[in-house]
Structures are given as structure tokens and as C-alpha cells.
Design an enzyme around this catalytic site. Structure first.
Site, PDB file in Angstrom:
ATOM      1  N   VAL A 164      -5.722  -2.836  -0.088  1.00 39.38           N
ATOM      2  CA  VAL A 164      -6.726  -2.049   0.639  1.00 39.38           C
ATOM      3  C   VAL A 164      -7.682  -2.980   1.382  1.00 39.38           C
ATOM      4  CG1 VAL A 164      -8.529  -0.290   0.464  1.00 39.38           C
ATOM      5  CG2 VAL A 164      -6.582  -0.234  -1.100  1.00 39.38           C
ATOM      6  N   ILE A 191     -11.234  -7.751   1.803  1.00 36.69           N
ATOM      7  CA  ILE A 191     -12.445  -7.088   1.286  1.00 36.69           C
ATOM      8  C   ILE A 191     -12.215  -6.710  -0.181  1.00 36.69           C
ATOM      9  CG2 ILE A 191     -14.009  -5.123   1.512  1.00 36.69           C
ATOM     10  CD1 ILE A 191     -13.333  -4.999   4.471  1.00 36.69           C
ATOM     11  N   GLU A 216      -5.578  -5.743  -5.220  1.00 38.83           N
ATOM     12  CA  GLU A 216      -6.736  -5.848  -4.333  1.00 38.83           C
ATOM     13  C   GLU A 216      -6.313  -5.994  -2.873  1.00 38.83           C
ATOM     14  OE1 GLU A 216     -10.358  -5.863  -5.314  1.00 38.83           O
ATOM     15  OE2 GLU A 216      -9.979  -5.187  -3.296  1.00 38.83           O
ATOM     16  N   ASP A 248      -0.813   3.990   7.728  1.00 35.01           N
ATOM     17  CA  ASP A 248      -1.251   2.816   6.965  1.00 35.01           C
ATOM     18  C   ASP A 248      -2.662   3.006   6.384  1.00 35.01           C
ATOM     19  OD1 ASP A 248      -1.053  -0.376   6.510  1.00 35.01           O
ATOM     20  OD2 ASP A 248      -2.984   0.112   7.421  1.00 35.01           O
ATOM     21  N   LYS A 292       0.812  -1.232   0.000  1.00 35.76           N
ATOM     22  CA  LYS A 292       0.000   0.000   0.000  1.00 35.76           C
ATOM     23  C   LYS A 292       0.838   1.270   0.000  1.00 35.76           C
ATOM     24  CE  LYS A 292      -0.817  -2.494   3.173  1.00 35.76           C
ATOM     25  NZ  LYS A 292      -1.218  -3.420   4.223  1.00 35.76           N
ATOM     26  N   GLY A 315      -3.564 -10.206   7.691  1.00 35.14           N
ATOM     27  CA  GLY A 315      -3.317 -11.594   8.049  1.00 35.14           C
ATOM     28  C   GLY A 315      -2.929 -12.386   6.821  1.00 35.14           C
ATOM     29  N   LYS A 333      -4.024   3.450   2.194  1.00 31.62           N
ATOM     30  CA  LYS A 333      -5.158   2.735   1.600  1.00 31.62           C
ATOM     31  C   LYS A 333      -6.205   3.717   1.090  1.00 31.62           C
ATOM     32  CE  LYS A 333      -4.332  -1.081   4.794  1.00 31.62           C
ATOM     33  NZ  LYS A 333      -4.633  -1.570   6.154  1.00 31.62           N
TER      34      LYS A 333
END
Lengths: 408, 408
Positions: free
Chosen positions: A124, A128, A121, A193, A97, A294, A197
Site C-alpha cells: 500500500v 509510506i 507494508e 490498483d 496488492k 519504484g 490498496k
């Protein structure tokens, strides 16, 4: 019909290992890892040694490799790998990011120049699928705002603070022990952070490129016990909220902690979960909730990008064409709770409208309408805490004919 | 590069009008309505008369029309329109969940036969892009379960019951007055509408076609004041939950009301909002929340399908290829609260494991583990109320070596 894609992977940390396992456990995807480039030699790894190389050119110069999957920490080195990969005619998947936020416009241009896609993908909100949805599903929806919890570590800390009645320091320590926060947690707790994003999301939501240094981030590291007491007494949570919205021809966006009342969809988003709330003119309010970080959740997002490359998917950045004259701005008034040590040069006159103020035990509190510019300035002063009001208004300065400087 | 697509629309009710306005307010999409076929003549409509026709062939035989948008109520007539449209080489967009659920396998085959796509994002949970995400984003994720609130009317009723302390009848009346429930609400309150959506979701989640009549739906129309009292005293909500999950080589799925505790992500989904929770092996838990019905939210989903057709999108039904030998089953034990009038032929022996039971004012209550088969049977008996336990277990009968018939 689809060819089996060969992957060259840079980095074999948490996400890289997640990808390796996900790729080996799923059947649908026609892709396999050919080589993994790592920095540290002689480290025990749960994969045969033959997979690994220590020379980036073994991947970059391998004509057999279709996709470079970049999963290293260092943003500068990652950008060099991205550029070299596109030049060599390889597609790139990344979840970096910081690198993306800092170079997004250039990466957009590099994709056009080399005719190879970059997908990200996983960058961010982990699992999701927000970028893909913004690109594909909301492409004809006039989106008014996007906001949410974009950082899992701070949400974990804040959840522990409220549910287990801890103070900030204890909760941070617990998060670090459980691996949810880095040993140097400043990127998370100071809001960098989620800002990275947000910068990426703004490009895909509104078609506007903005530099991370132009976006204000206020962290949760200044939340005091008195703030927590106030929240608890009023039934509020505190969440670190990233938000961007359109007003007229301006896009506003920033990251700041906010008191959240229980009816807010973000209130129930707990622990390391992230949430993205999109407000569109037609689809109306949409909320996406999922694990923001994760090994497996991010590995899954990276895999989904790889899968998309098997059918030649690329981001179209359609909103760039639709963003006629939209520009990013920080000229905004909002409502905040500001706490500071006595003697700090903050007065009621600094507020556009002071709603309340009091002093207690050497601390001063002021609540009122105030410009983002002031909040940014104050956020750099030691001992100043800033939390947005539960239903803070956001008023572009340009909407205010004569700036009222009334002090209640 | 994209051609401007011409649309022929069937029906001009709530969703049709929503589509018309959405299409006229957005700029990005290269599509325009050429003709709208309606049934009733001489009705005042907010659109010029020249748009309308009363003859379906004016659309079907118009070679200029690329896409038929089917938005009528009658499921049988809708299916005839769909078939005729595909035969005439036109793509179809529809939101008719009943028609889709009843004919999904045939529609899958018709698409292959005629080489034209049918898209139906608006059919499942209105504005929530769940079909597209299941198709595109979760195609390599091993999904374990999908569940959620698939019906806005009943969720509105249940929200009013709990937040405004109404009984079921009062809340239904209010929902009808506000247009959130039909004058004949049985499709909603008996759980047929969410069942149709579940059938469609099961095909895109697990690659299994199941007939609606094989899926059990238990409604909210039997919820008694005593059930509400029990929920309130224990801090539970009641939600009408549609769910499907995989266990071994079996797919289970049904619709039933359930007590929901406050930590459940579904608890905070209020009023006409829908929610879909997907549990994947890699992405882990994902929740999508959005408006499940209404003119604009569904119009927006239909528009998104039209937009997708501008770049030749079609569902790939990839999971059908991956669903080796998976079959649908109702052979399941779950945990339910069952209430019934004295004299109803239900006894403790009907439960696999009776956890508690009591009688009060001519009513009997039993709580315990029971087969879906029994619940289905009981749901057809007048006066029997069924609500799943807050954290009900779901145990395939095949997992039970010797069926224990212990009665506590």
C-alpha cells in the site's frame, strides 16, 4: 541477540532487485538472501547465478530459510506460494496488492492457523509506512476516514496534464516512455490498483474485510479535454482519490477522480508521489507523503518488514476486535460532474438533486447529487466521464428520511 | 492477555485534560488514570476531586501505579519526577521537549540502568508519529536528512502574515488571542522550541546526542516588512525550518527562517500544522504532516505511548549502535539574506561569497554564502534579520579545500 534470518525470494524484477541492493548497502539488518526463485532461465542478471533457482521447492523445502519474500506479478501463483510457505512454517513478506486484496480474510486466518506472520507494508503506497502506523500508532484513535492518492502512475499522468498542459493521451504516452505506466495501463488508469490498496487499508483502518469486487472504482481514462478546460479555468487539479470513511455502523469506500482545489493537501502531491490522509478523532488530520512505487521505495518497505520479522513482529489486526457490527456499504449519495454523449440514457431525473446541466458540441454535462450505484452503472457506459465535485458531500442513503428527487 | 495499566499523571493542563478525555472516549486501550498530581489547590476542574493529589509521593510510592505520565511545564521539576519514577520501577511517558532535549543522554542511560522505558512521542511535532517511525520503520534506511516545520505557533503566525497580509506584530497578537502563542512567545518565535524537538529527532535519526546549547536557533522575530515585501514579490513563503543532515562523518543541524518557494512540500503546511520531511537512501523523500500541538493531538500521541507500554514497547535507540564516530558540527556554510541597520559591523568581507547587496532607508541588505558561525554571531545583534535563501546550499567547511573569500 537477533539471529541472522535467511530469505528465500520469489521474483527478481524491479522490487526484487531493489531489495537485493538495499540489503547489501545497509548494515543494520540481520538478514541475507539465500536463494532467489525465478521463472526465466538464461537471463542476464546483475547477481551471481548461484543465487538463483527455477524450482520453488528449493526454497519451500529448505529448512534453513525463515522468510519467503514473494515479489512476483501473478496474483494466483503468489497466493499459492504464500499458502505453501505458511504451511512450511515460514513467515511471508509480500507487496502483491491484488493477491492481498482478493484473499485478505483468508490470509488473516492462515496466519492464525499456522502461527506465522505475513507482512505487506510495500503493498500500500510503496514507501509510506501506512499499515504499520494504522496497526501501531492509531490503534486507539477512532479513525473517521482515510483517503489519498494511492497510485503513482495516474498521479504522474495527471501532474503532466496540468503542469505541462498536455492532454490525457499525450501524458499517458510520456508516463509509459518513462516507465511510470505499464504498456497495458488499465489496472492503473481504471482505478483497480488503488482499489486493491484501499481494500487492504480498510481492513487495517476499520477492521472490516471487503471484497475488491464490492468496491467501486472509476478511473481517469474518461477525462475529456472539456473536463481539463473546466479544471484549469477554475484553478482545480484532478486527482484519482481512493477514500474510505465511517458513518454510523457503515464503512463506505471507493476510488474516483475528483476536482481538487489548491487548499487541499492532495493538490501539491506531484508526479509518482502518493499521499495518505488519515482523519482521527484525537490525532486529527495526518498526512503521509512518499514515493508510491519504484524499485527502491518499495524495496525499502519490504526490507522494513523483514527487519520487523527479526523481532517477531506480526500484525495484530486489533481493529477487527473493535469493529463491532461494522459493515461495508455502497449506499451513498455524492456530488459529481457527469459528461456523456447525446443519446446516452442519462437524464436529470437520475440525480437526487441536479445542480446544473448544459449541452455543447454533441456532449451533455450534468452536475449534481447522485448515488454511487448510478455512478457505477454509468462508468460502464462508453463515453461517460465522471469526476467528483471539489468538495463533494458524502451522504449515506440511510441518513435521508425521504429521498428528495428535486430537479433544479 | 494484556493487564490493565494504572496511570499516575503529573499536571492537568491542556494536554493532561486532552489525555483524560481521549482515554475516556476510546475503548481499545487497557489503561486507566488512578491519580493526578497538580500544584494548585481549589481550582475548578472538569473531573471529580477524588482523582487529584497535591503530593507527588502519593503517585511515586503507589505500587499499584505502572506508568507515570509527566505533563508539567517546569523542565527541572519534570526531570526530577522522571528520575524518581524510574527509580521506583515505573515507566514514564512525557511530552516535555525542553527536559528531554537537555537530558536525553542521561535519560537513555537511566532507562538502561533501571530497565524501565521512557516514551515521548508527543514531544516532537505533537500528533505526528515521527519518533516511532524513525525507531521502527526507518531503522534500516540510511537517512540523509530530516527537516520540517517543528513549531505550530510560529507557523500560525507566518501563515497569517502571508494569507491575511498582516505584519509580524499583528499576526503574533492574533495568534496569542487565539491561544496559539504564549503570552511570552519567545521560546517559540526565537526558535528554542523547535530546537529542542530537533535535538530529540537527531538522536533518533542519526544516533547522536547533542546538547541544545550547541545547536543554533535563529527565530522569526526579526522578520521585517521589507523581508515580507521581498517574499511576496517573489512568490515565496517564509517558514521557520528545523533541519539536520549528515555529510561524511558529521551531523549538522540548526533552526532558521527560510524563504520557501511554492514547489516545496513545506509551502502548503498551514496554520498550526507541523511537517517532517525525511530523506532516506531507499525510501527517498517522505513527508509527515499533522497538528503539532493542542490538547487532543498531543493527548493522542501520549495515549499512543501508553498503549505501546501495554505491550512492553521501549525505544531501542538502534542508531546509536550504528553511529560509528558521527559527531555534531556547526562548521557549515549556507546562503542567507541578512538585513541590518547602517552602522552594524557587518561587511561584504564577512561573507564567503557575497551575491548581492544594497542599502535603503537606513537599512542594509546583503545576500550570500556565509558560515553558520557568523549567522549565530549576527543573530545576537539587535536589528539584524536573517532568512535562509529559498534553495540554500549547505556546504561543510571541511569540503572546502581553500576557503574562497571572493566578494562579488
Amino acid at each position: 541477540m537477533k539471529k541472522k534470518l535467511k530469505l528465500g525470494v520469489f521474483g527478481f524484477g524491479c522490487v526484487g532487485q531493489g531489495l537485493y541492493h538495499v540489503l547489501h548497502e545497509t548494515q543494520g539488518i540481520k538478514a541475507e538472501i539465500k536463494k532467489v526463485c525465478v521463472k526465466t532461465k538464461n537471463k542476464a542478471r546483475p547477481v551471481p547465478d548461484s543465487f538463483f533457482t527455477f524450482d520453488k521447492n528449493e526454497i519451500l523445502n529448505d529448512l534453513d530459510i525463515d522468510i519467503v519474500v514473494e515479489l512476483i506479478d501473478d496474483a494466483n501463483a503468489a497466493f499459492e506460494i504464500l499458502k505453501a510457505s505458511l504451511e512450511k512454517g515460514k513467515a511471508v513478506v509480500t507487496a502483491n496488492k491484488k493477491m492481498l486484496a482478493e484473499h485478505l480474510e483468508e490470509i488473516f486466518n492462515l496466519q492464525k492457523k499456522h502461527g506465522k506472520p505475513v507482512l505487506y507494508e510495500g503493498s500500500v503506497c510503496g514507501s509510506i509506512p501506512i499499515i504499520r502506523n494504522l496497526e501501531e500508532y492509531y490503534d486507539n484513535d477512532l479513525i473517521q476516514s482515510i483517503e489519498g492518492i494511492f497510485n503513482g502512475s495516474t498521479n504522474f499522468i495527471l501532474t503532466k496534464v496540468f503542469e505541462e498542459n498536455k492532454n490525457y493521451t499525450e501524458a499517458l504516452k510520456q508516463a509509459q516512455e518513462l516507465g511510470f505506466a505499464e504498456s497495458d495501463p488499465s489496472l492503473d488508469v481504471k482505478g483497480y490498483d488503488p482499489k486493491f490498496k484501499l481494500v487492504i487499508a480498510i481492513a487495517h483502518t476499520f477492521g472490516v474485510f471487503v471484497k475488491p469486487e464490492d468496491v467501486i472504482n472509476i478511473g481517469i481514462d474518461r477525462i475529456s479535454d472539456l473536463d481539463l478546460k473546466f479544471a484549469r479555468e477554475n484553478g482545480y487539479n484532478i486527482k484519482l482519490v481512493a477514500r474510505a470513511f465511517k458513518s454510523g455502523d457503515k464503512i463506505f469506500g471507493f476510488v474516483a477522480p475528483q476536482f481538487i482545489d489548491p487548499t487541499n493537501a492532495l493538490a501539491s502531491v506531484r508526479n509518482e508521489y502518493n499521499a495518505v490522509q488519515v482523519q482521527g478523532a484525537f490525532a486529527e488530520k495526518q498526512v503521509f507523503i512518499g514515493k508510491g512505487a519504484g524499485s527502491y521505495p518499495t524495496g525499502s518497505a519490504v526490507l522494513s518488514d523483514i527487519s520487523a520479522l527479526t523481532y517477531q513482529y506480526s500484525y495484530e489486526y486489533k481493529k477487527l476486535e473493535q469493529a463491532h457490527g461494522l459493515t461495508f456499504s455502497n449506499e451513498l449519495i455524492t456530488e459529481a460532474f457527469v459528461s456523456f454523449d447525446e443519446g446516452t440514457p442519462i437524464t436529470g431525473n437520475d440525480f437526487e438533486e441536479l445542480q446544473s446541466g448544459y449541452a455543447s458540441q454533441g456532449k451533455q454535462y450534468m452536475v449534481g447529487k447522485v448515488t454511487l450505484e448510478k455512478l457505477l452503472h454509468w462508468s460502464k457506459i462508453e463515453g461517460v466521464g465522471i469526476i467528483l465535485a471539489p468538495k463533494a458531500a458524502f451522504i449515506p442513503l440511510s441518513n435521508i428520511q425521504t429521498r428528495s428527487l428535486s430537479v433544479a
